[in-house]
Design a protein around this motif. Structure first.
Motif, PDB file in Angstrom:
ATOM      1  N   THR A 140       0.808  -1.123  -0.163  1.00 29.85           N
ATOM      2  CA  THR A 140       0.171  -0.129   0.090  1.00 29.85           C
ATOM      3  C   THR A 140       0.824   1.432   0.029  1.00 29.85           C
ATOM      4  O   THR A 140       2.098   1.133   0.349  1.00 29.85           O
ATOM      5  N   ARG A 157      -3.945   3.437  -3.901  1.00 27.31           N
ATOM      6  CA  ARG A 157      -4.453   2.770  -2.712  1.00 27.31           C
ATOM      7  C   ARG A 157      -5.421   1.972  -3.028  1.00 27.31           C
ATOM      8  O   ARG A 157      -5.661   0.740  -2.756  1.00 27.31           O
ATOM      9  N   LYS A 161      -5.787  -2.115  -3.559  1.00 21.18           N
ATOM     10  CA  LYS A 161      -6.679  -2.832  -2.515  1.00 21.18           C
ATOM     11  C   LYS A 161      -7.603  -3.704  -3.360  1.00 21.18           C
ATOM     12  O   LYS A 161      -7.917  -4.845  -3.020  1.00 21.18           O
TER      13      LYS A 161
END
Length: 167
Positions: A140, A157, A161
């Motif tokens: 991340t 991010r 994810k």
């Protein structure tokens, strides 16, 4: 063997004195090629929150695992601020070896190519007014101390994810 035969026989040459060992030559320093810059056309990014779209585009092209330890920076290019272009820049800093691999991945991604500006992808000492978005750690993007998440950082991010959730 007679005495004369013995004298005729070549005497063995004396051992040569040992030469001092040459000091090991240091490995040549790796050639520093500098940061990697990705210039994207703001209009092709869809306008609006184009920093978010830019972060998503780069994150889709390159998995977080390839960017571990890299710093990400972003912002409008100098040319954009002067009014001679309409481009957003993502800068990547890391080891030359890692940047080489990331550059290859970026150049091979057709979706990213579709949003690049004429400036494209560049390497080296370029002076752009970019702000730090953070450092890639453990899959991340970690914000710089005291900073909140930028739109570009949010694009990275969220995309990474989603990629991780799809595995």
């Amino acid at each position: 063997m007679g005495l004369f035969d013995f004298l005729k026989k070549k005497k063995s040459e004396p051992a040569k004195p040992a030469q001092p060992a040459r000091p090991a030559q240091p490995a040549p320093a790796p050639r520093i090629r500098g940061p990697l810059y990705v210039y994207m056309d703001i209009d092709k990014l869809g306008g609006g929150a184009y920093g978010l779209s830019a972060g998503q585009a780069v994150a889709k092209a390159v998995p977080a695992s390839m960017m571990n330890g890299m710093s990400i920076l972003s912002g409008d290019s100098n040319a954009t601020l002067r009014g001679s272009a309409n481009e957003y820049v993502i800068g990547l800093r890391g080891s030359d070896t890692a940047l080489d691999a990331v550059e290859d991945k970026l150049r091979a991604d057709s979706t990213l190519k579709a949003v690049l500006s004429r400036t494209g992808i560049r390497r080296g000492a370029v002076s752009e007014p970019l702000v730090a978005d953070g450092t890639v750690q453990g899959g991340t993007l970690v914000n710089p101390p005291g900073h909140s998440t930028s739109f570009c950082g949010l694009g990275f991010r969220d995309t990474w994810k989603k990629q991780e959730e799809q595995k």
